[in-house]
Design a protein around this motif. Structure first.
Motif: not given
Length: 813
Positions: A159-161, A172-180, A198-201
């Motif tokens: 993510v940093i690079a 990021i979306a694939s590696n964090i816990m979010l609702r389906l 959207k991801l920032i929100v």
């Protein structure tokens, strides 16, 4: 993969539904596959180019989703590895290639095969804005990583690079816990900038939630440390109290419980459970909350009548005297109780029986339970089920919950103090259900003689034998009882009381009871027979005697006031005095519906409180053939009206009706008391007779009532609730009642008084009905459609109140 003829970006690929997972392009994903359709899709993909279209299903609880339950946007992936697992499962490793959307499902068996269209990312040319978005999302991700402490270091470094906006958002979306739903929203967004926005929100929202969770965790940890400190202090206090010989000794208390348990001589399973709880109490510190829970549990279990039973009375003559002394009539119930006693006297081994008394309010269903208990020599307990919605009310709560208690069944047995008590389950038809469970289902085990010998309450957690308990249930409407529960009970219907029965009940039971309740006796207040008849006919109209008892209580209050004030020393309630005390009569003996009128026919209806007469009125007006139905009629009665109109149109010549009436006349069918819903399959001949009367201007006999349904060919179909309906006709002074010919055997259940006062006319066809209902009209000629002799067709649905078929309404024709 096959391209279609006109679009190079449209493919046909096997489609696999993911449950709770979302794959992104350029990402690797491990998942297990167990559904047969999914395995077939994998096999088809491996047989072609190892490419498969992965799309998420909307509801993860659905095991076999349809195409409408799948999201439209997914990812075309390359299958990298397949491992066969035990139990026919498959573990798959796939790599996402590009976004795609399915346009059409070509087939769904044995797997989904769909037309798939690629969705390339839209171009993002503003490099400055892209850099700002990436920096913002990296900051939010850094906060997220610090709060979770669960992300691998290589994910954080990637993510940093990251420099590409689209790839960064997907990674990021694939590696964090979010609702389906949130992951799917990011997948469906094709513009990289909007995807990052959207991801920032979402990251900021997750950071807020994680921050609150961390605060809660720290508070809980502090509380645990505090509880541990208090525990050590209490242990020290207990040791000091023990040295000073102050307070109770838990060890002695536990030993007392053990002695009580052994004295009950329980079976091994119950004894082991209770002794185990006593051992737990032995090891607990004095004053702890858990010790209080164990004490309450042991006290409750020890209060149950494990080996206590009353001696049952098998004297049939004595039981008959008790039942006759307490209740007038109710012969079927009395005979059934005597039969039960006779069988138990001969066998000495029959388990508890489940009887269900079904009838309108006020006919003595609840009060007879005490008499049965007295006649059989059993202890008595009552459980009111009206409005119960929580399953725990029947089965109890787990004892670990705060405020836990046993269910109503076990509590009733404890109150009765006998393992062979008689328990009344009152208003079983008024049970409800909601998110807390279905109490009706919990009653199935209680009322099943094959399995209630080991009933387990959630609170006591050990089996208790209910097989010797005599269960008696009551209900107003048998149709409201679920079929599985209804099947476990023997239903005994209770009908309405006749005038003479009400008179006998009032004179023998109600008046002495109310006189004693109001401080009077037969010398101070004497009610004459004429006054009692007036109260029954002029002030009450019901199936039972509740309103009659309230009316008697009203007179007793007024008499008590006059005597207490010194106005008189005693009162003799005559007919005139009763009318003066009670005011104007609510019901008139002579009914205006006894007049011979055109287009008005007296129908008979069944209600939850007994039978009732219900006039059907028809008006024929000049118009354009419109049919209007009023009176809050249900669908069945509306269909009966249309069938009657069709029958008249088909037989206009024989009935001597205007052939064009359905074109130049408007027909208005009305059933009075429009605020009360009415429905049921027994109003057909009533509506048809009223229509013929109105169309031919022929009066209908006012002292005649009828009930029955018709077919388009004029057959009269059988109905239910004949006893209640004929009672209503008798109460309203009808002289003649037309019934379906197939209901003739049901006349055996009708009171002899009703049969002696009413002439019953069985009718097989509508011709018979019209000949006996219309006063003066041309002869009715036999019609071509008169049905041949034979059994009733399968379309007959009787509306008997205790039938499992029919409609539940406030008033059923």
């Amino acid at each position: 993969m096959r391209a279609t003829q006109n679009d190079e970006l449209l493919f046909q690929l096997p489609m696999l539904a993911l449950r709770g997972l979302v794959l992104f392009p350029d990402m690797m994903l491990h998942f297990d596959v167990g559904r047969k359709k999914s395995i077939e899709a994998l096999n088809a993909a491996m047989a072609d180019e190892q490419k498969i279209f992965l799309v998420s299903q909307q509801d993860i609880r659905v095991d076999d989703p349809s195409e409408n339950q799948l999201y439209k946007v997914g990812v075309v992936a390359k299958i990298r590895q397949i491992l066969r697992m035990p139990n026919d499962n498959v573990r798959v490793l796939v790599e996402g290639l590009f976004r795609a959307r399915w346009d059409r499902v070509v087939r769904d068996r044995p797997f989904f095969l769909a037309d798939v269209e690629e969705l390339p990312d839209r171009r993002a040319q503003d490099e400055v804005y892209a850099s700002a978005l990436i920096a913002e999302v990296q900051d939010a991700f850094d906060v997220y990583a610090n709060l979770t402490n669960k992300l691998p270091p290589d994910v954080i470094m990637n993510v940093i690079a990251a420099q590409d906006p689209g790839y960064t958002a997907d990674f990021i979306a694939s590696n964090i816990m979010l609702r389906l739903e949130d992951k799917q929203s990011i997948l469906e967004e094709r513009h990289p900038f909007k995807r990052l926005e959207k991801l920032i929100v979402l990251l900021r929202r997750e950071n807020e939630v994680l921050g609150v969770e961390r605060q809660i965790h720290e508070k809980v940890h502090e509380q645990i440390d505090k509880n541990q400190r208090e525990y050590y202090l209490r242990e020290q206090l207990r040791a000091i109290s023990s040295e000073l010989s102050e307070g109770e000794n838990p060890q002695e208390e536990a030993e007392q419980y053990k002695e009580k348990i052994k004295a009950l001589h329980l079976n091994d399973e119950v004894a082991d459970k209770l002794l185990k709880e006593a051992d737990r109490l032995y090891k607990m510190p004095f004053g702890s909350h858990e010790a209080t829970v164990v004490r309450t549990y042991l006290d409750t279990c020890l209060e149950l009548p494990w080996n206590k039973a009353t001696k049952e009375n098998f004297d049939l003559d004595a039981a008959r005297k008790v039942l006759d002394r307490d209740h007038y009539g109710l012969e079927k119930v009395k005979e059934r109780i005597l039969e039960l006693l006779a069988v138990r006297k001969l066998t000495q081994g029959v388990g508890g029986q489940i009887l269900c008394l079904v009838g309108p309010p006020g006919v003595g269903k609840t009060s007879i339970a005490r008499s049965i208990a007295k006649a059989t020599g059993r202890k008595y307990a009552r459980v009111s089920l009206g409005g119960v919605r929580d399953e725990s009310d029947i089965r109890g709560h787990r004892k670990t919950y705060i405020g836990a208690m046993p269910g109503r069944i076990i509590d009733a047995v404890r109150q009765a103090g006998s393992s062979n008590a008689m328990i009344l389950l009152d208003e079983v038809d008024k049970l409800g259900s909601d998110y807390r469970g279905d109490p009706t289902s919990a009653l199935l085990e209680v009322l099943d003689g094959e399995q209630n010998y080991a009933f387990r309450d959630h609170y006591i957690e050990v089996p208790f034998d209910l097989s010797n308990v005599l269960f008696l249930t009551t209900a107003n409407d048998a149709q409201a009882i679920p079929a599985p529960l209804y099947d476990r009970m023997e239903v005994i219907p209770l009908g309405s009381y006749t005038h003479e029965e009400k008179f006998a009940i009032a004179k023998k039971y109600l008046i002495p009871k109310q006189l004693k309740k109001h401080g009077l006796n037969s010398r101070l207040c004497r009610m004459q027979d004429a006054a009692i008849h007036l109260m029954i006919d002029g002030y009450t109209r019901e199936a039972g005697v509740r309103t009659l008892e309230r009316t008697i209580a009203s007179i007793c209050r007024k008499c008590a006031k006059r005597i207490a004030s010194g106005e008189v020393k005693s009162v003799s309630v005559t007919k005139a005095a009763a009318a003066e005390l009670l005011g104007p009569q609510k019901f008139k003996t002579e009914d205006v519906r006894h007049k011979d009128e055109v287009g008005v026919v007296n129908g008979l209806a069944w209600t939850s409180v007994g039978g009732e007469t219900m006039p059907v009125e028809v008006a024929v007006l000049d118009g354009s053939g419109r049919l209007e139905l009023t009176g809050s009629l249900g669908d069945v009665m509306k269909e009966s009206a249309r069938a009657a109109v069709s029958y008249i149109r088909a037989h206009w010549s024989e009935l001597q009706v205007d052939h064009e009436f359905y074109k130049n006349k408007d027909i208005h069918i009305h059933v009075p008391e429009g605020a009360i819903p009415k429905d049921g399959p027994s109003a057909g001949i009533t509506i048809a007779t009223a229509l013929v009367s109105a169309l031919t201007d022929t009066p209908v006999k006012g002292d005649l009532a009828m009930t029955g349904e018709i077919t388009l060919r004029g057959r009269v179909l059988p109905i239910g609730g004949l006893k209640e309906k004929t009672m209503a006709a008798f109460t309203h002074g009808m002289k003649t009642v037309i019934i379906p010919a197939e209901n003739e055997p049901d006349l055996e259940e009708v009171s002899e008084q009703v049969k002696s006062a009413i002439r019953f006319i069985p009718a097989e066809t509508l011709d018979t009905v019209l000949k006996n209902a219309l006063i003066s009209r041309p002869a009715i000629h036999p019609t071509k459609s008169k049905p041949a002799d034979g059994p009733a067709t399968a379309e007959v649905i009787p509306d008997l109140p205790h039938s499992r078929a029919g409609l539940v309404t406030e008033r059923g024709m």
